[in-house]
Design an enzyme around this catalytic site. Structure first.
Site, PDB file in Angstrom:
ATOM      1  N   GLU A  46      54.971   0.012  76.981  1.00 26.21           N
ATOM      2  CA  GLU A  46      53.637  -0.303  77.486  1.00 26.21           C
ATOM      3  C   GLU A  46      52.605  -0.200  76.354  1.00 26.21           C
ATOM      4  O   GLU A  46      52.671   0.697  75.508  1.00 26.21           O
ATOM      5  CB  GLU A  46      53.243   0.699  78.581  1.00 26.21           C
ATOM      6  CG  GLU A  46      54.042   0.569  79.866  1.00 26.21           C
ATOM      7  CD  GLU A  46      53.303  -0.235  80.899  1.00 26.21           C
ATOM      8  OE1 GLU A  46      52.341   0.280  81.488  1.00 26.21           O
ATOM      9  OE2 GLU A  46      53.688  -1.404  81.113  1.00 26.21           O
ATOM     10  N   ASP A  47      51.640  -1.113  76.355  1.00 24.05           N
ATOM     11  CA  ASP A  47      50.398  -0.981  75.578  1.00 24.05           C
ATOM     12  C   ASP A  47      50.651  -0.645  74.104  1.00 24.05           C
ATOM     13  O   ASP A  47      50.145   0.349  73.585  1.00 24.05           O
ATOM     14  CB  ASP A  47      49.530   0.125  76.197  1.00 24.05           C
ATOM     15  CG  ASP A  47      49.107  -0.161  77.620  1.00 24.05           C
ATOM     16  OD1 ASP A  47      49.708  -1.025  78.255  1.00 24.05           O
ATOM     17  OD2 ASP A  47      48.171   0.511  78.113  1.00 24.05           O
ATOM     18  N   CYS A  85      48.131  -5.843  81.310  1.00 22.22           N
ATOM     19  CA  CYS A  85      49.498  -5.829  81.816  1.00 22.22           C
ATOM     20  C   CYS A  85      49.788  -6.812  82.935  1.00 22.22           C
ATOM     21  O   CYS A  85      50.758  -7.572  82.862  1.00 22.22           O
ATOM     22  CB  CYS A  85      49.895  -4.422  82.225  1.00 22.22           C
ATOM     23  SG  CYS A  85      48.810  -3.629  83.403  1.00 22.22           S
ATOM     24  N   ASP A 281      54.450  -4.907  76.539  1.00 20.26           N
ATOM     25  CA  ASP A 281      53.818  -5.844  77.483  1.00 20.26           C
ATOM     26  C   ASP A 281      52.516  -6.435  76.963  1.00 20.26           C
ATOM     27  O   ASP A 281      52.037  -7.443  77.496  1.00 20.26           O
ATOM     28  CB  ASP A 281      53.632  -5.208  78.858  1.00 20.26           C
ATOM     29  CG  ASP A 281      52.670  -4.032  78.872  1.00 20.26           C
ATOM     30  OD1 ASP A 281      52.314  -3.512  77.786  1.00 20.26           O
ATOM     31  OD2 ASP A 281      52.273  -3.612  79.973  1.00 20.26           O
ATOM     32  N   HIS A 282      51.918  -5.848  75.945  1.00 20.43           N
ATOM     33  CA  HIS A 282      50.746  -6.385  75.234  1.00 20.43           C
ATOM     34  C   HIS A 282      50.399  -5.384  74.150  1.00 20.43           C
ATOM     35  O   HIS A 282      51.139  -4.415  73.923  1.00 20.43           O
ATOM     36  CB  HIS A 282      49.558  -6.639  76.173  1.00 20.43           C
ATOM     37  CG  HIS A 282      49.168  -5.448  76.996  1.00 20.43           C
ATOM     38  ND1 HIS A 282      48.506  -4.368  76.471  1.00 20.43           N
ATOM     39  CD2 HIS A 282      49.371  -5.160  78.308  1.00 20.43           C
ATOM     40  CE1 HIS A 282      48.318  -3.462  77.418  1.00 20.43           C
ATOM     41  NE2 HIS A 282      48.835  -3.917  78.542  1.00 20.43           N
TER      42      HIS A 282
END
Length: 568
Positions: A46-47, A85, A281-282
């Site tokens: 994540e992130d 997300c 995810d980004h």
């Protein structure tokens, strides 16, 4: 080896290879009688931007990622379709850009009726042909699992996964059944940066701090705040350095979990049958990175580990968009990618030509309205702002609770913020153009520079041509878009399955266009829904439950098929 490595290897482009790398003509034949289709594992941090040693980040403590990268093809130019997300995951799971399926706003639920936010809670309703790619894998015989996070914005259709729950994995598949498993590593999320040794001042902070105290009880402080690099648009103050150092500590913490997943695959003898993708995810969960169209929000790491060491240690620098993952994974599984997907197959046996551009979008984020689109080639980034009177930074509760964002607001008030930071509080220009080679932080806007007018016009034309080609539901107000998908603002309901018998087989259908159907035997102790693909012969002594779903609609009511043995 369970599958033919020729399928994977023959056409994968290696843009820059280390000495001793595998040639793209090397092949390995499978053992006779074995299923040539690989298992596929998709691991998503994540992130997180490319803050790994394998990408040249000397601060990162990522021994597991770096070890796996040495066994993999490392992609240097992978970009998500959104910098936040839910829209990003919607694009990933469908292979379509989020603004073409009504999933571009962050989020469709949770902010209904909030001033400046969505007019109501709703679910996106993609075109009727659109399916999440794991459902397409299931239809082809794969066992598909997701271990926690969905966040697709069109709901959680029961047909997408064999299992979607914490801890779901490949262990429940049938013998010799190929599997696809998606695993999300949550502990690099933006919220994990919040300090755990401060007194919370709001209920939101209390909840996040309590969670972090539990989750990160064993986290080690391995990063010196003095060593981190502060971007020019953030104030160089202790709070910011501490947040950056904590982010690196969380990466190290999560890297250990990545190692555990690979150790399990190795222990279970699966690495020789499994393609593993590792990405995020980004970009980073920090201000002006997450939620943005700058590279800090879109540029992500990605490695692909192939069985038998194909491409180990090589680097690929072609442009990859997140919408490309779905068709590529389908091609590995020998499933034809549908024509409605926007992505290209970048590494399968039928791979497409490399991209010239990637595209991305930014729309409403929580209660903050945005409407921006971006196009990027290997060097230049163009951003079109369709609401140019809006500042980039406006109050946004979740982001603003992070110490770095508090420091940004404070520096703006006391006059100590840099020019690059102050610009983020002013109205954005309609056109932004950046040379990412010479300006990696994207702070020097070249849109008004005559020297770059040719590049600007070319990218503007390409962006508008792409929007015309794929469509953009943000040309409607959000309220109007909802009314198209949910007439009158009311969620449509999927028509109940129609059941007929063809000889000894059960045939299912639904009057709702774009429906997916499922069934389960009433005595199934796990209660799992099987995906309906073709007419099937039922067990004669057990009742069957059937239901239907169109993405974004409410599920149909269940229909019960009584066993033939109980019929009069």
């Amino acid at each position: 080896m369970r599958f033919l490595l020729l399928i994977l290897a023959a056409l994968i482009p290696i843009a820059c290879s280390e000495p001793g790398s595998v040639s793209s003509t090397d092949t390995v034949e499978p053992t006779a009688g074995q299923d040539p289709r690989p298992n596929i594992v998709l691991i998503v941090f994540e992130d997180l931007s490319p803050r790994f040693g394998a990408y040249g980040d000397d601060i990162a403590k990522t021994p597991n990622f770096d070890r796996i990268a040495a066994e993999s093809v490392l992609y240097t130019r992978t970009f998500t379709a959104a910098g936040v997300c839910a829209p990003s995951r919607a694009a990933l799971i469908t292979g379509r850009h989020q603004q073409t399926i009504g999933a571009q706003h962050m989020r469709t639920t949770g902010y209904g009726g909030v001033p400046g936010g969505g007019p109501q809670n709703y679910l996106a309703v993609p075109p009727p042909s659109v399916r999440a790619f794991p459902e397409l894998l299931r239809a082809a015989g794969y066992h598909a699992t997701n271990d926690f996070k969905t966040d697709y914005q069109f709901g959680e259709p029961f047909t997408v996964w064999d299992e979607s729950r914490p801890g779901a994995d490949w262990s429940t598949r049938e013998s010799d059944q190929p599997f696809f498993a998606m695993i999300t590593l949550l502990t690099t999320h933006e919220s994990g940066i919040w300090p755990i040794d401060v007194e919370p001042s709001t209920p939101l902070e209390s909840a996040v701090v309590a969670n972090n105290q539990r989750v990160f009880a064993d986290r080690q402080a391995v990063t010196d705040p003095a060593s981190v690099v502060v971007p020019p648009y953030l104030p160089d103050v202790p709070e910011v350095r501490r947040d950056l150092a904590t982010h690196y500590d969380n990466i190290a913490f999560t890297d250990a979990r990545l190692g555990e997943i690979f150790d399990r695959l190795a222990t279970e003898g699966l690495l020789d049958d499994t393609i593993v993708i590792v990405t995020t995810d980004h970009g980073d969960g920090l201000p002006r990175m997450k939620r943005s169209l700058y590279d800090g929000g879109l540029h992500v790491p990605m490695l692909i580990r192939y069985p038998d060491g194909f491409g180990a240690g090589t680097i690929n620098d072609e442009l990859i968009s997140f919408v490309d993952l779905a068709p590529t994974i389908l091609d590995w599984a020998r499933v034809e990618a549908p024509s409605w997907m926007h992505g290209r197959d970048f590494a399968g046996p039928d791979r497409d030509e490399p991209r010239s551009y990637i595209f991305a979008g930014q729309d409403r984020t929580d209660n903050v309205m945005n409407h921006r689109r971006a196009i990027r080639d290997g060097r230049y980034k163009y951003i079109r702002n369709y609401r140019p009177d809006d500042a980039y930074f406006r109050p946004l509760a979740f982001r603003d609770a992070q110490p770095t964002m508090k420091a940004l607001w404070a520096a703006r008030e006391d006059g100590t913020l840099s020019a690059e930071g102050l610009a983020l509080f002013d109205p954005l220009p309609e056109h932004q153009l950046y040379d990412t080679d010479n300006d990696p932080h994207e702070v020097n806007n070249l849109a008004e520079d005559p020297e770059f007018s040719g590049i600007l016009i070319s990218m503007q034309d390409a962006l508008e041509a792409w929007r015309g080609r794929v469509g953009d539901m943000s040309e409607l107000s959000e309220a109007s878009m909802i009314d198209v998908m949910w007439p009158g603002g009311v969620q449509p309901v999927t028509a109940a399955p129609e059941v007929t018998r063809d000889g000894g087989s059960i045939v299912l259908s639904s009057a709702t266009d774009g429906t997916s159907l499922g069934y389960r035997y009433a005595d199934d102790p796990e209660g799992r829904w099987r995906l309906y693909v073709d007419p099937f012969k039922p067990r004669g002594d057990v009742a069957i439950q059937v239901k239907a779903i169109r993405y974004g609609y409410a599920e149909s009511r269940e229909t019960l098929i009584e066993p033939l043995s109980s019929s009069p």
